[in-house]
Design a protein around this motif. Structure first.
Motif, PDB file in Angstrom:
ATOM      1  N   HIS A  72       0.179  -1.009   0.022  1.00  0.00           N
ATOM      2  CA  HIS A  72      -0.201  -0.306   0.141  1.00  0.00           C
ATOM      3  C   HIS A  72       1.186   1.542  -0.163  1.00  0.00           C
ATOM      4  O   HIS A  72       1.565   1.755   1.087  1.00  0.00           O
ATOM      5  CB  HIS A  72      -1.231   0.416   1.233  1.00  0.00           C
ATOM      6  CG  HIS A  72      -1.936  -0.859   1.447  1.00  0.00           C
ATOM      7  ND1 HIS A  72      -1.351  -2.404   1.352  1.00  0.00           N
ATOM      8  CD2 HIS A  72      -3.129  -1.462   0.614  1.00  0.00           C
ATOM      9  CE1 HIS A  72      -2.572  -2.915   1.440  1.00  0.00           C
ATOM     10  NE2 HIS A  72      -4.079  -1.637   1.237  1.00  0.00           N
ATOM     11  N   VAL A  73       1.069   2.262  -1.337  1.00  0.00           N
ATOM     12  CA  VAL A  73       1.775   2.973  -1.356  1.00  0.00           C
ATOM     13  C   VAL A  73       1.275   4.595  -1.640  1.00  0.00           C
ATOM     14  O   VAL A  73       0.243   4.464  -2.158  1.00  0.00           O
ATOM     15  CB  VAL A  73       2.149   2.743  -2.521  1.00  0.00           C
ATOM     16  CG1 VAL A  73       3.657   4.484  -2.798  1.00  0.00           C
ATOM     17  CG2 VAL A  73       3.442   1.936  -2.525  1.00  0.00           C
ATOM     18  N   LEU A  74       1.374   5.448  -0.469  1.00  0.00           N
ATOM     19  CA  LEU A  74       0.844   6.610  -1.057  1.00  0.00           C
ATOM     20  C   LEU A  74       1.974   7.464  -1.480  1.00  0.00           C
ATOM     21  O   LEU A  74       3.410   7.743  -0.998  1.00  0.00           O
ATOM     22  CB  LEU A  74       0.365   7.591   0.266  1.00  0.00           C
ATOM     23  CG  LEU A  74      -0.044   8.617   0.426  1.00  0.00           C
ATOM     24  CD1 LEU A  74      -1.645   8.903   0.502  1.00  0.00           C
ATOM     25  CD2 LEU A  74      -0.047   9.650   1.899  1.00  0.00           C
ATOM     26  N   THR A  95       0.161  -3.315  -6.227  1.00  0.00           N
ATOM     27  CA  THR A  95       0.637  -2.320  -5.752  1.00  0.00           C
ATOM     28  C   THR A  95      -0.384  -1.461  -5.490  1.00  0.00           C
ATOM     29  O   THR A  95      -1.143  -1.067  -6.809  1.00  0.00           O
ATOM     30  CB  THR A  95       1.957  -1.716  -6.406  1.00  0.00           C
ATOM     31  OG1 THR A  95       2.639  -2.588  -6.362  1.00  0.00           O
ATOM     32  CG2 THR A  95       2.300  -0.563  -5.666  1.00  0.00           C
ATOM     33  N   LYS A  96      -1.783  -1.094  -4.314  1.00  0.00           N
ATOM     34  CA  LYS A  96      -2.554  -0.325  -4.140  1.00  0.00           C
ATOM     35  C   LYS A  96      -1.833   1.274  -3.518  1.00  0.00           C
ATOM     36  O   LYS A  96      -1.117   1.488  -3.017  1.00  0.00           O
ATOM     37  CB  LYS A  96      -2.838  -0.670  -3.096  1.00  0.00           C
ATOM     38  CG  LYS A  96      -3.773  -2.078  -3.154  1.00  0.00           C
ATOM     39  CD  LYS A  96      -4.700  -2.127  -3.524  1.00  0.00           C
ATOM     40  CE  LYS A  96      -5.437  -3.839  -3.606  1.00  0.00           C
ATOM     41  NZ  LYS A  96      -5.446  -4.369  -4.604  1.00  0.00           N
ATOM     42  N   VAL A  97      -2.503   1.847  -4.531  1.00  0.00           N
ATOM     43  CA  VAL A  97      -1.494   3.406  -4.856  1.00  0.00           C
ATOM     44  C   VAL A  97      -2.462   4.412  -4.284  1.00  0.00           C
ATOM     45  O   VAL A  97      -3.756   4.498  -5.216  1.00  0.00           O
ATOM     46  CB  VAL A  97      -0.670   3.489  -6.348  1.00  0.00           C
ATOM     47  CG1 VAL A  97      -0.697   5.360  -5.885  1.00  0.00           C
ATOM     48  CG2 VAL A  97       0.050   2.712  -6.622  1.00  0.00           C
ATOM     49  N   HIS A 125      -7.091   2.467 -10.790  1.00  0.00           N
ATOM     50  CA  HIS A 125      -5.390   1.662 -10.509  1.00  0.00           C
ATOM     51  C   HIS A 125      -4.977   2.886  -9.703  1.00  0.00           C
ATOM     52  O   HIS A 125      -3.872   2.174  -9.495  1.00  0.00           O
ATOM     53  CB  HIS A 125      -4.420   1.776 -11.724  1.00  0.00           C
ATOM     54  CG  HIS A 125      -5.333   1.054 -13.010  1.00  0.00           C
ATOM     55  ND1 HIS A 125      -5.750   0.987 -13.772  1.00  0.00           N
ATOM     56  CD2 HIS A 125      -4.759  -0.615 -13.393  1.00  0.00           C
ATOM     57  CE1 HIS A 125      -6.191  -0.342 -14.465  1.00  0.00           C
ATOM     58  NE2 HIS A 125      -5.428  -0.820 -13.915  1.00  0.00           N
ATOM     59  N   VAL A 126      -5.744   4.074  -9.359  1.00  0.00           N
ATOM     60  CA  VAL A 126      -5.126   4.624  -8.790  1.00  0.00           C
ATOM     61  C   VAL A 126      -5.797   5.506  -7.855  1.00  0.00           C
ATOM     62  O   VAL A 126      -6.583   6.228  -8.611  1.00  0.00           O
ATOM     63  CB  VAL A 126      -3.727   6.117  -9.517  1.00  0.00           C
ATOM     64  CG1 VAL A 126      -3.836   7.077  -8.669  1.00  0.00           C
ATOM     65  CG2 VAL A 126      -2.663   5.563  -9.581  1.00  0.00           C
ATOM     66  N   ALA A 127      -5.648   5.925  -7.241  1.00  0.00           N
ATOM     67  CA  ALA A 127      -7.054   6.747  -5.873  1.00  0.00           C
ATOM     68  C   ALA A 127      -6.899   7.706  -5.675  1.00  0.00           C
ATOM     69  O   ALA A 127      -5.790   8.244  -5.334  1.00  0.00           O
ATOM     70  CB  ALA A 127      -7.603   5.906  -4.702  1.00  0.00           C
TER      71      ALA A 127
END
Length: 196
Positions: A72-74, A95-97, A125-127
């Motif tokens: 989980h990446v910010l 990968t959760k971005v 794909h990107v929040a």
């Protein structure tokens, strides 16, 4: 050519005298007839200024997106570097971005990046979380302040892509006058430069 390269030795002070320049580091003092300041800005990234902002949890440059597969990446920031980092990470399997930006829209990014990040958001794909900032880093989570309300997200790593602090104080201490854009001093200087 005989050029002496001293890596990992930061110059802390530059003094000018009748013989040229004296440069001081923690290890030594060196004399020079001339000094070229090619400082770049990578060495002084802007920080989040929140508790828990320590490496390797918080990083300021992305070199290998594959290293973060399945995490989980910010990504924090609204410039081209942040947008491109978020998309590269999202292209890595598992990968959760999440992309956090303090403003209500991306204003200063390339048109191509604007189109691509809109597609990444549309397809999940990107929040993208606009009007947000990092409030706190907790073990395994990050807390965002979104329009005044707190929101907790699972998190393994944060990329703070906030640009860099210019070395203004270092330059001023070395005797270099810093002229602010739009100031009266800049107008006077510009008037002396003609069409250049």
């Amino acid at each position: 050519t005989g050029l002496a390269i001293r890596s990992n030795e930061a110059i802390e002070k530059i003094e000018r005298d009748e013989r040229g320049f004296l440069l001081r580091s923690a290890m030594r003092a060196v004399r020079a007839r001339a000094v070229v300041l090619a400082t770049g800005t990578r060495g002084s990234p802007r920080k989040l200024d929140v508790a828990g902002e320590v490496a390797p949890r918080v990083r300021y440059v992305l070199t290998d997106a594959a290293e973060f597969a399945g995490q989980h990446v910010l990504v924090v920031g609204g410039g081209d570097s942040a947008i491109e980092a978020a998309m590269s990470l999202a292209d890595t399997r598992g990968t959760k971005v999440t992309l956090s930006y303090r403003r209500d829209a991306f204003a200063r990014i390339k048109a191509r990046n604007k189109d691509r990040i809109a597609k990444y958001e549309r397809t999940g794909h990107v929040a993208v979380v606009l009007e947000s900032e990092v409030a706190e880093l907790r073990d395994g989570a990050v807390v965002l302040r979104v329009k005044g309300e707190l929101r907790s997200l699972p998190n393994d790593v944060v990329f703070a892509m906030l640009g860099a602090e210019p070395p203004t104080k270092f330059f001023e201490a070395a005797g270099i006058e810093i002229v602010a854009p739009g100031s009266d001093a800049m107008a006077r200087l510009a008037a002396t430069r003609g069409m250049r």
